[in-house]
Design an enzyme around this catalytic site. Sequence first.
Site, PDB file in Angstrom:
ATOM      1  N   PRO A  12       0.792  -1.227   0.000  1.00 51.18           N
ATOM      2  CA  PRO A  12       0.000   0.000   0.000  1.00 51.18           C
ATOM      3  C   PRO A  12       0.826   1.280   0.000  1.00 51.18           C
ATOM      4  O   PRO A  12       1.848   1.370   0.704  1.00 51.18           O
ATOM      5  CB  PRO A  12      -0.823  -0.093   1.296  1.00 51.18           C
ATOM      6  CG  PRO A  12      -0.559  -1.419   1.889  1.00 51.18           C
ATOM      7  CD  PRO A  12       0.390  -2.169   1.042  1.00 51.18           C
ATOM      8  N   ARG A  20       5.251  10.986  -2.457  1.00 49.91           N
ATOM      9  CA  ARG A  20       4.909  10.685  -1.078  1.00 49.91           C
ATOM     10  C   ARG A  20       6.109  10.968  -0.175  1.00 49.91           C
ATOM     11  O   ARG A  20       7.153  10.332  -0.309  1.00 49.91           O
ATOM     12  CB  ARG A  20       4.561   9.202  -0.992  1.00 49.91           C
ATOM     13  CG  ARG A  20       4.337   8.689   0.402  1.00 49.91           C
ATOM     14  CD  ARG A  20       4.268   7.163   0.418  1.00 49.91           C
ATOM     15  NE  ARG A  20       4.023   6.699   1.772  1.00 49.91           N
ATOM     16  CZ  ARG A  20       4.184   5.464   2.174  1.00 49.91           C
ATOM     17  NH1 ARG A  20       4.595   4.537   1.322  1.00 49.91           N
ATOM     18  NH2 ARG A  20       3.938   5.135   3.419  1.00 49.91           N
ATOM     19  N   TYR A  25      11.142   9.056   1.690  1.00 49.58           N
ATOM     20  CA  TYR A  25      11.218   7.991   0.684  1.00 49.58           C
ATOM     21  C   TYR A  25      11.965   8.382  -0.585  1.00 49.58           C
ATOM     22  O   TYR A  25      12.129   7.549  -1.478  1.00 49.58           O
ATOM     23  CB  TYR A  25       9.796   7.521   0.340  1.00 49.58           C
ATOM     24  CG  TYR A  25       9.074   6.939   1.531  1.00 49.58           C
ATOM     25  CD1 TYR A  25       9.540   5.771   2.134  1.00 49.58           C
ATOM     26  CD2 TYR A  25       7.943   7.559   2.077  1.00 49.58           C
ATOM     27  CE1 TYR A  25       8.900   5.229   3.237  1.00 49.58           C
ATOM     28  CE2 TYR A  25       7.289   7.015   3.180  1.00 49.58           C
ATOM     29  CZ  TYR A  25       7.774   5.861   3.752  1.00 49.58           C
ATOM     30  OH  TYR A  25       7.139   5.329   4.855  1.00 49.58           O
ATOM     31  N   ASN A  76       8.225  -5.494  -0.611  1.00 47.26           N
ATOM     32  CA  ASN A  76       8.092  -4.336   0.268  1.00 47.26           C
ATOM     33  C   ASN A  76       6.632  -4.296   0.707  1.00 47.26           C
ATOM     34  O   ASN A  76       5.767  -3.859  -0.047  1.00 47.26           O
ATOM     35  CB  ASN A  76       8.480  -3.034  -0.427  1.00 47.26           C
ATOM     36  CG  ASN A  76       8.437  -1.853   0.555  1.00 47.26           C
ATOM     37  OD1 ASN A  76       7.841  -1.953   1.629  1.00 47.26           O
ATOM     38  ND2 ASN A  76       9.063  -0.748   0.190  1.00 47.26           N
ATOM     39  N   ALA A  79       3.134  -0.667   5.081  1.00 49.48           N
ATOM     40  CA  ALA A  79       2.678  -0.730   6.472  1.00 49.48           C
ATOM     41  C   ALA A  79       2.204  -2.123   6.876  1.00 49.48           C
ATOM     42  O   ALA A  79       2.167  -2.448   8.071  1.00 49.48           O
ATOM     43  CB  ALA A  79       1.558   0.286   6.682  1.00 49.48           C
ATOM     44  N   GLU A 100      12.447  -9.358   2.443  1.00 48.39           N
ATOM     45  CA  GLU A 100      11.688  -8.158   2.810  1.00 48.39           C
ATOM     46  C   GLU A 100      12.570  -6.930   2.589  1.00 48.39           C
ATOM     47  O   GLU A 100      13.744  -6.940   2.939  1.00 48.39           O
ATOM     48  CB  GLU A 100      11.292  -8.261   4.288  1.00 48.39           C
ATOM     49  CG  GLU A 100      10.512  -7.068   4.809  1.00 48.39           C
ATOM     50  CD  GLU A 100      10.227  -7.187   6.315  1.00 48.39           C
ATOM     51  OE1 GLU A 100      10.768  -8.121   6.961  1.00 48.39           O
ATOM     52  OE2 GLU A 100       9.491  -6.339   6.831  1.00 48.39           O
ATOM     53  N   HIS A 102      12.610  -2.524   2.809  1.00 48.69           N
ATOM     54  CA  HIS A 102      12.012  -1.229   3.125  1.00 48.69           C
ATOM     55  C   HIS A 102      12.957  -0.140   2.636  1.00 48.69           C
ATOM     56  O   HIS A 102      14.174  -0.243   2.837  1.00 48.69           O
ATOM     57  CB  HIS A 102      11.787  -1.068   4.630  1.00 48.69           C
ATOM     58  CG  HIS A 102      10.818  -2.061   5.183  1.00 48.69           C
ATOM     59  ND1 HIS A 102       9.455  -1.918   5.055  1.00 48.69           N
ATOM     60  CD2 HIS A 102      11.016  -3.234   5.828  1.00 48.69           C
ATOM     61  CE1 HIS A 102       8.854  -2.961   5.619  1.00 48.69           C
ATOM     62  NE2 HIS A 102       9.783  -3.772   6.090  1.00 48.69           N
ATOM     63  N   ARG A 109      12.699   4.979  12.950  1.00 49.95           N
ATOM     64  CA  ARG A 109      11.507   5.817  12.804  1.00 49.95           C
ATOM     65  C   ARG A 109      10.584   5.644  14.019  1.00 49.95           C
ATOM     66  O   ARG A 109      11.043   5.385  15.106  1.00 49.95           O
ATOM     67  CB  ARG A 109      10.813   5.471  11.479  1.00 49.95           C
ATOM     68  CG  ARG A 109      11.734   5.710  10.261  1.00 49.95           C
ATOM     69  CD  ARG A 109      11.034   5.443   8.960  1.00 49.95           C
ATOM     70  NE  ARG A 109       9.877   6.320   8.796  1.00 49.95           N
ATOM     71  CZ  ARG A 109       8.924   6.127   7.879  1.00 49.95           C
ATOM     72  NH1 ARG A 109       9.004   5.088   7.052  1.00 49.95           N
ATOM     73  NH2 ARG A 109       7.910   6.961   7.793  1.00 49.95           N
TER      74      ARG A 109
HETATM   75  C1  DQA Z   1       8.066   1.247   4.076  1.00 52.18           C
HETATM   76  C2  DQA Z   1       8.092   1.468   5.593  1.00 52.18           C
HETATM   77  C3  DQA Z   1       6.724   1.274   6.202  1.00 52.18           C
HETATM   78  O1  DQA Z   1       6.775   1.536   7.599  1.00 52.18           O
HETATM   79  C4  DQA Z   1       5.736   2.223   5.572  1.00 52.18           C
HETATM   80  O2  DQA Z   1       4.443   1.980   6.085  1.00 52.18           O
HETATM   81  C5  DQA Z   1       5.744   2.157   4.084  1.00 52.18           C
HETATM   82  C6  DQA Z   1       7.034   2.124   3.403  1.00 52.18           C
HETATM   83  C7  DQA Z   1       9.429   1.562   3.429  1.00 52.18           C
HETATM   84  O3  DQA Z   1       9.650   1.145   2.300  1.00 52.18           O
HETATM   85  O4  DQA Z   1      10.269   2.253   4.039  1.00 52.18           O
HETATM   86  O5  DQA Z   1       4.709   2.218   3.431  1.00 52.18           O
HETATM   87  O6  DQA Z   1       7.770  -0.116   3.811  1.00 52.18           O
END
Ligand code: DQA
Length: 148
Positions: A12, A20, A25, A76, A79, A100, A102, A109
């Site tokens: 999402p 965003r 990011y 990825n 959330a 995984e 991110h 964070r």
């Molecule tokens: C994320 C980190 C998550 O906490 C956040 O909800 C995202 C992006 C990242 O790529 O840093 O949507 O997965």
Amino acid sequence: MAGERILVLNGPNLNLLGRREPAVYGHETLDDIRRRLERRAAQLDCTLAFEQRNGEGEMVEAIHRCLDRQEGVVLNPGALAHYSIALRDAITSVGLPVVEVHLSNIYARETFRRHSVIAPVALGTITGFGPFGYELALEALVEHLRRR
Ligand code: DQA
């Protein structure tokens, strides 16, 4: 391209990358990340599929569709990483290796981001290296698949 078949699955809000929260990011869009990974996949000689879904159920279904089609997933979860037992169960149900990723460093964070329910069922997690993290994840997954 030949070689291993890998799905890169984005959860999402990742469709809004580039617009965003760029301070968190960065400025690359999801399309930029897809192109970057396609180049890397060509070098690694693996076959890439790339998807983004906003719904939890859609993410679960995307993992299910990997059965008999894909050999591993770069994920990825967005959330969903922090609370989706359904996504975690989908991963253990199909039994495919998942890396995984991110973009941001989830450990640097808010407290609620510091826990991932996906991490224990993933091969490993790459967090905090921005779009380059996807390349690292892809390389780690291909290396794992070739070592089997
Ligand atoms: C994320 C980190 C998550 O906490 C956040 O909800 C995202 C992006 C990242 O790529 O840093 O949507 O997965």
